[in-house]
Structure formats: structure tokens, C-alpha cells
Design an enzyme around this catalytic site. Sequence first.
Site, mmCIF file in Angstrom:
data_model
loop_
_atom_site.group_PDB
_atom_site.id
_atom_site.type_symbol
_atom_site.label_atom_id
_atom_site.label_comp_id
_atom_site.label_asym_id
_atom_site.label_seq_id
_atom_site.Cartn_x
_atom_site.Cartn_y
_atom_site.Cartn_z
ATOM 1 N N ARG A 566 43.429 30.339 50.963
ATOM 2 C CA ARG A 566 44.744 30.945 50.814
ATOM 3 C C ARG A 566 45.061 31.830 52.014
ATOM 4 N NH1 ARG A 566 47.595 30.112 45.900
ATOM 5 N NH2 ARG A 566 49.019 31.626 46.777
ATOM 6 N N LYS A 571 42.072 37.895 54.843
ATOM 7 C CA LYS A 571 41.246 36.748 55.244
ATOM 8 C C LYS A 571 41.348 36.489 56.754
ATOM 9 C CE LYS A 571 41.697 34.539 50.681
ATOM 10 N NZ LYS A 571 40.351 34.373 50.089
HETATM 11 C C1 C3B Z 1 38.688 34.919 44.372
HETATM 12 C C2 C3B Z 1 38.113 35.861 45.412
HETATM 13 O O1 C3B Z 1 39.120 36.217 46.332
HETATM 14 C C3 C3B Z 1 36.957 35.152 46.111
HETATM 15 O O2 C3B Z 1 36.321 36.021 47.015
HETATM 16 C C4 C3B Z 1 35.947 34.657 45.084
HETATM 17 O O3 C3B Z 1 34.976 33.864 45.703
HETATM 18 C C5 C3B Z 1 36.626 33.843 44.000
HETATM 19 O O4 C3B Z 1 37.696 34.566 43.419
HETATM 20 C C6 C3B Z 1 35.678 33.430 42.894
HETATM 21 O O5 C3B Z 1 34.932 34.515 42.443
HETATM 22 N N1 C3B Z 1 39.846 35.460 43.606
HETATM 23 C C7 C3B Z 1 40.884 34.610 43.320
HETATM 24 O O6 C3B Z 1 40.849 33.436 43.737
HETATM 25 N N2 C3B Z 1 41.938 35.030 42.572
HETATM 26 C C8 C3B Z 1 41.960 36.283 42.068
HETATM 27 N N3 C3B Z 1 42.977 36.676 41.330
HETATM 28 C C9 C3B Z 1 40.907 37.174 42.334
HETATM 29 C C10 C3B Z 1 39.843 36.731 43.121
#
Ligand code: C3B
Length: 829
Positions: A566, A571
Amino acid sequence: KDVKDYLHLLDKPLDEFEAPGARNSTLGEDALWHVLYSLGQDNTYLNKRKAYWGLVLAVRDRMLEKWTAVQRKYYANDDKRLYYLSLEFLPGKFLRGNLLALGLENEAHEFLHEHDLSLDEIVDEECEPGLGNGGLGRLASCYMDSMATLGLPAYGYGIRYSYGLFRQEIRNGHQVEQPDNWLHEGSHWLIPRPHNLFPIRFYGTVNEWLDDDGMLRHDWRGGDLVMAMANDMYVPGYRNGHVNSIRLWEARPHKEFVLSSFNAGDYIGSVQEKISDENISMVLYPSDDAPEGKTLRLKQQYFFVAATMRDMVRRFKKLNKPWDQLPEKNVVQLNETHPAIAIPELMRMLLDEELLGWEEAWCICQKLFAYTNHTILPEALETWPVKLIERLLPRHMQIIYEINRRFLEEVRLHFRDEPELPSRVSLISAGPEQRVRMSHLAIVGSFSVNGVSSLHTQILKDRVFHDFIRIFPDRFNNKTNGITPRRWLRQCNVPLSWLLSEHLGCNWITDLTQLKKLRELVDDVEFRHDWEQCRLTNKKRLADYIEKVNGITVNPHSIFDVQVKRFHEYKRQLLNILHIISLYNNIRRNPDVKMQPCTFIFGGKAAPSYQMAKDIIYLINCVARRVNSDPHTRNFLKVIFLANYNVSLAQLLVPATDVSEQISTAGYEASGTGNMKFALNGALTIGTRDGANIEIGERVGDGNIYLFGLCEKEVLALRRRGYDPWEFYKNDSELREVLDMINSDQFTPGDSTAFSSIFNSLLTGGDPFMVLADYRAYVETHKRISHEYVDRDLWIKKSIMNTAGMGYFSSDRAVKEYIDGIWSLEPDV
Ligand code: C3B
């Protein structure tokens, strides 16, 4: 070689597992039968569509037989069950994975071959269900795969969105969102269950009454009712005869038409109500960790949670056991706080419907629920206005107040000399608008709270939930994320899987730690040659895709450097593109440069309302346009943006990647799971000391990963000292040149302000994610990579060492840790 000829080498042979309900017809015969009798189409000749749908139904038959047998066994053994509640699941395409798990690949190949078709083209017919945003939803799907493979009595629960995450198109460099009508042809992978139907209430009022013992009781009534209808999706374990299911709730109108208005001639008005009821499960919210705070979202959360609690209680009641056994026979894992409203909902059911006392009901809840936190971004921690909950779920608000009152009373008692503590840990935040902190509700109402990597859990303990650690010292634990080797190696990387099975046998598919035996093979020249050939095959396949879709020719011998995830400032896709621009400048300055050609590949979606993320996508596309058309650089440098990144595209990219970009600001990425997929397939990681990158480094070895930049402690320290991005701008001329280019019309001729938002955020805006602070270290690390890639022996050894070290990151290991540390379940195979 022909796929059919080597499949038996790859996987566990079929006769090693029992197949309940063995059939006397072949898969192909059943597929043809279904084309005629289920689809109502002529089966004397087949096209791709008919073959696809026929196969789906034939595969489904086999899963249903196993699923019903497994359900019977759960009841017969009186098994404890796991309920995995998640607002998102991102399973990817089903056909290939299901054939693989059920051991039907060969039969499918034979059938298709007879009809002059191939599995590859058939799979193109399948539409990927985009019922999740990213990491969180994909993790849920990896865990469902492992649960089935480990034979666990587990159920996934979520929402059957009519529209999944939007389809991304790139027009003139900009992201354009298109609806994802994934069900336009229906999906036979989903079985609607019109009899599993529960009414779900919204709004209304709470009445009080006295029961026979003179106890004050509550009764929530009135308001609007919406029906929740079950749709089941099946998840077969890998060759173990076990099939689990994910139950996805779909909103249905409570009444077909409002008869009075119908008769009064208001036809449209009477249909209106039906439409608004169905809206609840219409569309997935497209934001990855930044809640929009809309009423519809809270409705979605309550809708699926209430239906799920009903379903759990319905099954439990069949056992005729006292209520205190509910947590002995069930455990509920909350995937993020999205389903946390389950806690007051179960309280409501136990208090108001089953007429239990508060202590008894609360004791049951606290033993039943467990909560996984996936993010520490402050804007991602969900809160809901008290006013909104009061209106939409009036009884739940009362219950939340009472949970809070009792909790704070305890806190005051145990921490007498800390008068500030209660307001910090309160479930309700003070301020002009009171809000319910869903994470506090989830922590207080659960027996376990876990983070998803070592660093992330440490940050939860040290910072985000520091106060709670003292109140509930035993509640917090870590469960480092994992990925399923079935999809993320066996399925997406057939050449490498074959090589692995040839040398290690096929047990790595269910015991990924076997990969460590690869370390004994790194010095085998022939093995390294084969390894490189596998990688090249995968890279050529990706190059063909890029040629076809983007119309750009890329050199499969160039370094494939990939950042797909994303779009989010933390990031730092920006850091990546800044480096690419500086590389571009250097090549133009030194036309005779001897440099390894590089192909930089990006993919990912931005939340439609996240302007900065969309600006970054636009910047990447503008740089790509300029770089790819420059005759001075195009033999050395290509920049590709792949539109509509999803699970299927990931399966193509992951095995073809040389360098995996995992460059979030340290402390911000809870874990990451993409990082694991790439390293498992032999990519080398360039990454910050963030999330699971640290643990990946520990397992693949320091020499086989490129870690750079500030660590989490340094990020905090620099911020405390006062971080000034201008310093970096002034002192690094290469960086300054790049930033000045962004702040001019270099990439958008005639428009010099297209990226001023980006420039301003990095400088006057204080560069919140410290892109400039990590720039120099990043650039120097890339120089090392480019240098080391040329030494093919060295690089391939490092690649093998990556795969060899990744066994730990199997979701089988992660799920086993949940079983032992949280769920206390018995595998049932
Ligand atoms: C994501 C996190 O951003 C990632 O670092 C993590 O690996 C994954 O979850 C799985 O644990 N995340 C996401 O995709 N959506 C959210 N609302 C919160 C965390």
C-alpha cells in the site's frame, strides 16, 4: 518439461492421506456433469469459461464432502473451536490452490488437456476476491490456510462485500479508482446459506425491568432490523482431508417491501428501505490503517460481529452445557480492534437474553476473547464518538460505561498514588467530543493481547500500551507473523519448488524449517546454476507481463528491484523514487558509466482520500515516463509502475524479484509480510531495522541482508533532539539536486507546482517520516547492492541463504504459537 510429468515429484503422494467420501467419478466427468446440470450449458464442447466453472463446481463437491465430515467430527469429539473474526480476508484466486491442497492438479491437467485447454488460461477466468486492503487481510488468509493444514477446529468470520477493494487504473500517471464488482458472474466458491439468517438490530431504545429476584434487567428493542445471511467459503488443508470454512455475512432486508407505502403508490419509497439495508455489506472501506470514522463502518463492524456471536452461541447451545463452559469450548481471536464490539455484544446477550449476572458474564468474556494489534500509528487506533454509539447501539454504550466504571475502580484501588492513571487508561477519552477507545476496550475485555513482531510487541509494551502492562502484566505477548508456504512458494514459484523437492524431498511444504538444509548446497556449483535458472525463468515471465501490460521492454538480466505494498508515507516509496532520480542524474552525467542495469518496479494502491499518497504515485509515474524515454539512460534504468497490485500480481512478482524494498521509517511497520514472501523466494532485502525485517536479518544472517538507516531508538532520539530536514538539504548536494528537480517542472513540463506538496512536506513540513535523514545511507547501500549483484556466485549464494533462513516465517509456525500460547486447541486430524 511438461507440468504433468513432474507434479508427482513435487507434492506428497495422494494415497498418503485419507480422503473421506472417495468418489467413483473423475474430476473431469463431474466438471462436465456440472456444465450441463448446474450451469445449464451444452457440455459437448467446452470453452474456457465452461471449463472453469465446471471445474470449480467439481472441486467444490469434493470440499463439501470433506467439510461435512469434519463438522461432524467436531461435534462428535466435543472439540474446542476457534472463531477468527476479521473485517478483511484476502484469499487470492482459489482454483489453483484448492486443486493443489486436494491433490487434484493432475486430474485437472488431464481433463483440460483432453479439451485442448490449459490450467494457466483457465485460471485467467477467475476473478480475485478483493475483500481486504493489504497486510491484515492477507495475514488472515494465510492463517486460515495453516489452520486447515494443521487440522484445527477453526472458523473464519467476516463480511461478504459486494464490492471489494477498488480496481486501480493509472491514467496520465494518476490513480483512478474503479469499482470491483467481483460477483458480477456470481462465485461458486461461495455457498449462500439462506437458512443461516439472523436479525441484527440498530438504533432503538433500552427498557428496564425487574426480574423475579428483584434484579434490574435491560431489554433493547425497536429501531431497525437488518438480516445477516451466511455465505460460506471453503479452505482445504494441504493434502490432509481437512476442510474448514470462512463464514461471510451478507446484509439482507428485514422486510421485502414496506407494504403500506407500496399500497399507497410509493413504489420507489418502499424499495428504498430494502436498498439501504443491503448497503451494509455493499463495499469494503478502502483505507489501510486510517479509519474514516463513518457510521456505515461501525454498522459493518457490529453487523458481522453480532451475527457471529449468535452463530457461536447457537452451536454452543447444542451441547447443553453451562455457560461457564463457553470459554472452555470456544476462543475468539479479534483481528485488530475492528471486531472489538463483540465484547459488549456478548455481554449484552449473556446479561439481557440469558439473564446471567454481571460478574459471571464478564468472567466468561475475559476468558473468551484475545486481541491482536497490527499497528501503532496513532491515527490508526480506532475510536468512536460516544454520541454515535449511544445512538446506533444504545445498550452497548451502557455496557461499555459499566465495564469502564468497574475497571477504573480497580485501577484506583491498586494505583492509589497515580491519580493520572485512570484517565490515561479509561475506555473513554475526555475532551470536547468523548470517544470510545476501541483498543482499550479490547485490552480490558481479553485474556491475551499480542503484537505481530518482536519490535512491534516491544513498542506496544514500552510506549503505546505501557500503562496496561503494569495493570495486566501477563496479558501481553508476541506472535511474529508468518506466510503460507503453499501459496507463497509452492504455488507461485513452481520452478524453485521443483528444485527444492528434488533436493530436499517434499516435506518442506508442511515443515518449512527443512529449508535450512539448503545451506549444505550453497557450494554445489550445479545447484547454484539451477537456482539461477529458476530465477531467470521467473524474471522472463514477469518481463513478458510488463511488455504486454505496460508496453515496456525490460531486460531480464537487469536487477529487478521491487517495492509493492500500500502507498503510505511511512512506507517511504518516496525514498525509493528519490534514489532513482539521483541514479538517473548520475548516469546522465557519466554516459560511459559501467553499471549493472536496473529495473525498478512499483505497485500498490493509495486510499482514495489520501492525497499525499496519490501525489507520490503520480511522481513515480512521471519519473518513469521521463526515464524510460531518455535514450541516454534507458539501457541502464527502467522504472515500471504496475497498476492494480493484488494477490495475483504478487504471485507473479515475488518469485521474480532480486531486491526487495522494505524501507519504512523504523518503528512504524508493525511487521510486514511482503518482506517474508520475497526473502522466502530468494530475493535479498534492502530494509530498515523495522518490524519483522530485524528477525529476518537474524535468521538469514547479517551478510545476506542489506539493513540501513536509523533504528527505532535513533528515530525517537533524533526527533527529541529536534530534527531539521533542511540540514540534509544543505549538506548533500546530490539530494538537493533531486529535491529541486521535484520542485520544478522537470517531470511535468510546463507545471512546476505538481509536486510542491511533496517538496513542502519533506522540508517545511518537517519530513515526519525522516526520508532525508535516511537518504544517504540508502543510496550508499544501493551502490553496494549494484556492486555485489555482478558477482553472480556471491549473489546466488546469498539468495540461497535467504530461502534457507526463512523457515521460521511459515504461518504454520505462527499458528502453532497461537495454539500453544493463546488458544489451547487440539489439532484434529
Ligand atoms: C498491517 C501492518 O501495517 C503490517 O505491518 C502487518 O504486517 C500486517 O498488518 C499484518 O499484521 N496492517 C494492515 O494491513 N491494516 C491495518 N489496519 C493495520 C495493520
